[in-house]
Motif scaffolding. Structure first.
Motif, PDB file in Angstrom:
ATOM      1  N   ASN A  91       4.056 -75.762   9.873  1.00 36.36           N
ATOM      2  CA  ASN A  91       5.346 -76.380  10.158  1.00 36.36           C
ATOM      3  C   ASN A  91       5.165 -77.794  10.669  1.00 36.36           C
ATOM      4  O   ASN A  91       4.273 -78.074  11.473  1.00 36.36           O
ATOM      5  CB  ASN A  91       6.120 -75.537  11.177  1.00 36.36           C
ATOM      6  N   MET A  92       6.031 -78.686  10.213  1.00 37.11           N
ATOM      7  CA  MET A  92       6.028 -80.075  10.672  1.00 37.11           C
ATOM      8  C   MET A  92       7.156 -80.245  11.689  1.00 37.11           C
ATOM      9  O   MET A  92       8.042 -79.408  11.811  1.00 37.11           O
ATOM     10  CB  MET A  92       6.238 -81.013   9.486  1.00 37.11           C
ATOM     11  N   GLU A  93       7.094 -81.367  12.395  1.00 35.74           N
ATOM     12  CA  GLU A  93       8.091 -81.690  13.414  1.00 35.74           C
ATOM     13  C   GLU A  93       9.144 -82.618  12.811  1.00 35.74           C
ATOM     14  O   GLU A  93       8.789 -83.659  12.244  1.00 35.74           O
ATOM     15  CB  GLU A  93       7.361 -82.398  14.568  1.00 35.74           C
ATOM     16  N   GLU A  94      10.400 -82.258  12.936  1.00 33.77           N
ATOM     17  CA  GLU A  94      11.455 -83.149  12.434  1.00 33.77           C
ATOM     18  C   GLU A  94      11.652 -84.286  13.432  1.00 33.77           C
ATOM     19  O   GLU A  94      11.904 -84.047  14.619  1.00 33.77           O
ATOM     20  CB  GLU A  94      12.770 -82.369  12.263  1.00 33.77           C
ATOM     21  N   VAL A  95      11.519 -85.529  12.967  1.00 31.02           N
ATOM     22  CA  VAL A  95      11.672 -86.673  13.870  1.00 31.02           C
ATOM     23  C   VAL A  95      12.932 -87.476  13.570  1.00 31.02           C
ATOM     24  O   VAL A  95      13.304 -88.376  14.333  1.00 31.02           O
ATOM     25  CB  VAL A  95      10.434 -87.604  13.837  1.00 31.02           C
ATOM     26  N   PHE A 106      13.553 -76.902   7.611  1.00 31.88           N
ATOM     27  CA  PHE A 106      12.113 -76.761   7.780  1.00 31.88           C
ATOM     28  C   PHE A 106      11.386 -77.746   6.876  1.00 31.88           C
ATOM     29  O   PHE A 106      11.776 -77.943   5.727  1.00 31.88           O
ATOM     30  CB  PHE A 106      11.653 -75.342   7.394  1.00 31.88           C
ATOM     31  N   GLY A 107      10.324 -78.355   7.408  1.00 32.72           N
ATOM     32  CA  GLY A 107       9.371 -79.113   6.623  1.00 32.72           C
ATOM     33  C   GLY A 107       8.014 -78.478   6.854  1.00 32.72           C
ATOM     34  O   GLY A 107       7.655 -78.184   7.999  1.00 32.72           O
TER      35      GLY A 107
END
Lengths: 107, 107
Positions: free
Chosen positions: B99-103, B4-5
């Motif tokens: 929450n951020m999106e993992e790229v 998680f970010g």
């Protein structure tokens, strides 16, 4: 092991392109990152900002970063990535991605 | 394991206080985080923003987060932290930290 958190902006017009590149990073780039003792490396995106987290397991970060910067394939990759990125104003001298300050850690 | 970010703002007037609390988090809070299957949890700071990275090793994140939210000591901790935090406008419904999106990820 030393943990790093870093931040940089991304041009919203080019984020989808950035994401596509990062879904299939060139193998030579991944190999060089690993060779430079970086592990558990993630990049997250939110609101036109990119946040990187990675762990450095080597003994000379400056030397490893110099090795990475001298790699022709890495230079080629950066030449594609940098025009899509928007470094933050308050970065330190010499930084592209700006290092963040770790304020908490729990194993 | 799921990474998680997350991101949230911090009141610049209260950041030093936030940092002091996070240099000595109450033991019960740390124990509850671990009991809820969160490991390798870091919080970084830059330009009045806080970025969290953690790894979830359990099997039911929603249930673990509900367990954490029901813990009186955690509620007490959050009651101190939340007035110092400034959630981002574009968070999803029900989020505090967004929450951020993992790229990208490299082991």
């Amino acid at each position: 092991m030393k943990r790093f958190g870093q931040v940089i902006g991304v041009d919203p017009q080019q984020f989808e392109k950035y994401k596509t590149y990062h879904a299939a990073v060139w193998p030579e780039i991944l190999e060089m990152i690993s060779a430079c003792n970086i592990t558990n490396y993630s990049i997250f995106h939110k609101d036109n900002m990119l946040y990187a987290y990675f762990e450095y397991t080597g003994t000379d970060f400056t030397a490893d970063m110099a090795r990475m910067a001298a790699d022709p394939k890495t230079q080629e990759w950066w030449a594609v990535m940098e025009p899509m990125q928007r470094p933050v104003a308050k970065r330190s001298v010499g930084e592209w991605w700006a290092n963040m300050e770790e304020v908490f850690h729990l194993e």
